[in-house]
Design a protein around this motif. Sequence first.
Motif, PDB file in Angstrom:
ATOM      1  N   THR A  65       7.070  -6.987 -15.082  1.00  0.00           N
ATOM      2  CA  THR A  65       7.154  -5.809 -15.939  1.00  0.00           C
ATOM      3  C   THR A  65       5.751  -5.416 -16.364  1.00  0.00           C
ATOM      4  N   VAL A  66       5.390  -4.168 -16.103  1.00  0.00           N
ATOM      5  CA  VAL A  66       4.032  -3.676 -16.322  1.00  0.00           C
ATOM      6  C   VAL A  66       4.013  -2.782 -17.563  1.00  0.00           C
ATOM      7  N   GLY A  67       2.964  -2.912 -18.372  1.00  0.00           N
ATOM      8  CA  GLY A  67       2.845  -2.116 -19.587  1.00  0.00           C
ATOM      9  C   GLY A  67       2.827  -0.625 -19.305  1.00  0.00           C
ATOM     10  N   GLY A  68       3.668   0.127 -20.012  1.00  0.00           N
ATOM     11  CA  GLY A  68       3.770   1.563 -19.781  1.00  0.00           C
ATOM     12  C   GLY A  68       2.510   2.322 -20.154  1.00  0.00           C
ATOM     13  N   ASP A  69       1.830   1.922 -21.240  1.00  0.00           N
ATOM     14  CA  ASP A  69       0.617   2.629 -21.649  1.00  0.00           C
ATOM     15  C   ASP A  69      -0.462   2.518 -20.589  1.00  0.00           C
ATOM     16  N   GLU A  70      -0.599   1.328 -19.988  1.00  0.00           N
ATOM     17  CA  GLU A  70      -1.595   1.157 -18.933  1.00  0.00           C
ATOM     18  C   GLU A  70      -1.258   2.012 -17.711  1.00  0.00           C
ATOM     19  N   LEU A  71       0.022   2.078 -17.389  1.00  0.00           N
ATOM     20  CA  LEU A  71       0.427   2.896 -16.250  1.00  0.00           C
ATOM     21  C   LEU A  71       0.125   4.372 -16.494  1.00  0.00           C
ATOM     22  N   ARG A  72       0.348   4.837 -17.723  1.00  0.00           N
ATOM     23  CA  ARG A  72       0.064   6.249 -18.038  1.00  0.00           C
ATOM     24  C   ARG A  72      -1.405   6.574 -17.813  1.00  0.00           C
ATOM     25  N   THR A  73      -2.285   5.676 -18.219  1.00  0.00           N
ATOM     26  CA  THR A  73      -3.706   5.949 -18.057  1.00  0.00           C
ATOM     27  C   THR A  73      -4.159   5.799 -16.609  1.00  0.00           C
ATOM     28  N   ALA A  74      -3.392   5.092 -15.799  1.00  0.00           N
ATOM     29  CA  ALA A  74      -3.770   4.893 -14.401  1.00  0.00           C
ATOM     30  C   ALA A  74      -3.307   6.030 -13.500  1.00  0.00           C
ATOM     31  N   THR A 129       0.866  -1.176   0.000  1.00  0.00           N
ATOM     32  CA  THR A 129       0.000   0.000   0.000  1.00  0.00           C
ATOM     33  C   THR A 129       0.902   1.225   0.000  1.00  0.00           C
ATOM     34  N   LEU A 130       0.688   2.098  -1.003  1.00  0.00           N
ATOM     35  CA  LEU A 130       1.547   3.258  -1.198  1.00  0.00           C
ATOM     36  C   LEU A 130       0.722   4.534  -1.199  1.00  0.00           C
ATOM     37  N   LYS A 131       1.361   5.651  -0.912  1.00  0.00           N
ATOM     38  CA  LYS A 131       0.702   6.940  -1.022  1.00  0.00           C
ATOM     39  C   LYS A 131       0.458   7.247  -2.497  1.00  0.00           C
ATOM     40  N   GLY A 132      -0.798   7.520  -2.842  1.00  0.00           N
ATOM     41  CA  GLY A 132      -1.160   7.710  -4.241  1.00  0.00           C
ATOM     42  C   GLY A 132      -0.378   8.790  -4.960  1.00  0.00           C
ATOM     43  N   PRO A 133      -0.292  10.014  -4.408  1.00  0.00           N
ATOM     44  CA  PRO A 133       0.458  11.073  -5.114  1.00  0.00           C
ATOM     45  C   PRO A 133       1.930  10.721  -5.315  1.00  0.00           C
ATOM     46  N   VAL A 134       2.530  10.051  -4.321  1.00  0.00           N
ATOM     47  CA  VAL A 134       3.941   9.673  -4.441  1.00  0.00           C
ATOM     48  C   VAL A 134       4.115   8.603  -5.519  1.00  0.00           C
ATOM     49  N   LEU A 135       3.225   7.619  -5.546  1.00  0.00           N
ATOM     50  CA  LEU A 135       3.295   6.572  -6.570  1.00  0.00           C
ATOM     51  C   LEU A 135       3.089   7.159  -7.959  1.00  0.00           C
ATOM     52  N   ALA A 136       2.142   8.088  -8.099  1.00  0.00           N
ATOM     53  CA  ALA A 136       1.898   8.709  -9.407  1.00  0.00           C
ATOM     54  C   ALA A 136       3.133   9.459  -9.891  1.00  0.00           C
ATOM     55  N   ASP A 137       3.773  10.229  -8.998  1.00  0.00           N
ATOM     56  CA  ASP A 137       4.998  10.936  -9.376  1.00  0.00           C
ATOM     57  C   ASP A 137       6.077   9.958  -9.829  1.00  0.00           C
ATOM     58  N   ALA A 138       6.245   8.863  -9.090  1.00  0.00           N
ATOM     59  CA  ALA A 138       7.280   7.886  -9.422  1.00  0.00           C
ATOM     60  C   ALA A 138       7.018   7.255 -10.781  1.00  0.00           C
ATOM     61  N   ILE A 139       5.769   6.933 -11.067  1.00  0.00           N
ATOM     62  CA  ILE A 139       5.427   6.339 -12.367  1.00  0.00           C
ATOM     63  C   ILE A 139       5.777   7.301 -13.494  1.00  0.00           C
ATOM     64  N   GLU A 140       5.378   8.568 -13.347  1.00  0.00           N
ATOM     65  CA  GLU A 140       5.659   9.546 -14.404  1.00  0.00           C
ATOM     66  C   GLU A 140       7.155   9.769 -14.576  1.00  0.00           C
ATOM     67  N   GLN A 141       7.889   9.746 -13.495  1.00  0.00           N
ATOM     68  CA  GLN A 141       9.334   9.981 -13.574  1.00  0.00           C
ATOM     69  C   GLN A 141      10.038   8.858 -14.328  1.00  0.00           C
ATOM     70  N   VAL A 142       9.741   7.623 -14.015  1.00  0.00           N
ATOM     71  CA  VAL A 142      10.449   6.521 -14.684  1.00  0.00           C
ATOM     72  C   VAL A 142       9.929   6.295 -16.095  1.00  0.00           C
ATOM     73  N   LEU A 143       8.677   6.674 -16.370  1.00  0.00           N
ATOM     74  CA  LEU A 143       8.152   6.500 -17.723  1.00  0.00           C
ATOM     75  C   LEU A 143       8.916   7.325 -18.752  1.00  0.00           C
ATOM     76  N   THR A 144       9.614   8.386 -18.311  1.00  0.00           N
ATOM     77  CA  THR A 144      10.402   9.179 -19.261  1.00  0.00           C
ATOM     78  C   THR A 144      11.547   8.364 -19.852  1.00  0.00           C
TER      79      THR A 144
END
Length: 352
Positions: free
Chosen positions: A180-189, A114-129
């Motif tokens: 390994t999780v699909g990047g497109d799905e992560l972007r929409t989530a 269980t993670l903090k939502g805003p922190v997880l969202a930032d991390a996803i966007e950062q590594v997706l670059t």
Amino acid sequence: MPIGSFARRTGLTSSALRFYADSGLLSPAETDPVSGYRYYSADQVARAVELRRLRRIAMPLSTVETVLDAGPGEASRLIDEHVAKVVREAEAVRRKAALIKSSLADVPSVPVATLKGPVLADAIEQVLTATARDPGLPVLGGVRVEATPEAVTLTATDRYRLATRTLVPAEPTDTTWAATVGGDELRTAVGEVRRSMLVRCEATPDGIRFRTANGEARHCRLLPEEFPDHRLMLASLPEARTRVTVSKRRLLAALEEHPAERIALHVTPEGLRSPTAAREAQHPGFPLPAAVSGEALRISFELPTLHPAVSTAIGPDLMLDLRGPDQPVTVRSADRGDLTTVVMPVAHDRVA
């Protein structure tokens, strides 16, 4: 020409041509009043080919007719509108399908963290670059997620850049899990994840489920391809020869003002400077004051590779670990180590 010959020239079947004639989209140039045979002229070929191409992107007949009769600018606008609508509808279907899959009673799930939502969202966007769209290597478009009871690590690489961030769970579990999780799905989530204070991550046989505080669940699929051995790469990096601590804001401004696609940085005891920028244009961002330890060197980068590493870094000051002009550079916060990006330089002769 008879309908059979016209069909072969245009790629449309005879039955399709009859349908389009009855619809008023492509009437024959002439119809024999006795036999009813339909004949077409050579100047109708272009319209027929365009009609076939538009129908292949699932454009409705009413829009096809408007596009065929419109000028180039209006036709392009209508095609863009159609594509955007198809993408929206496909995404809506994908979301609904994911919800159906996640609600199936016989699909087991394992709590990961269980993670903090805003922190997880930032991390996803950062590594997706650091992801890439490569049909030959679809795994480069994904994010490696590794969970232990102590931490959750997200990693992505496009072979020229590698970004990894480690998060501390708000509510840890006893689970160890990696996929390994699909990047497109992560972007929409990301949007839903960011709006939830806490997000429960659950592993399923074919994906990972993000369950938000309001009970909604977003399912992201797994990629079957093997992710590059990034741990071996990181472990094999040589010791840094030079360390630079520099203001993120000032370095980012200098990169954004740089007039070329590639940039050469000279690292000296006084800081950073770019002779390329000084030669080509007025560049107030250079030279940059920086704390430098180690030997002086010159290193060059593609801006599209270096800029995301700098822009997504955490904190006001960055630390650059330099190993040589042809060795990977590590970019991270000067005071927080939970986001690290490794960037590949380019040869000096490729820099303008």
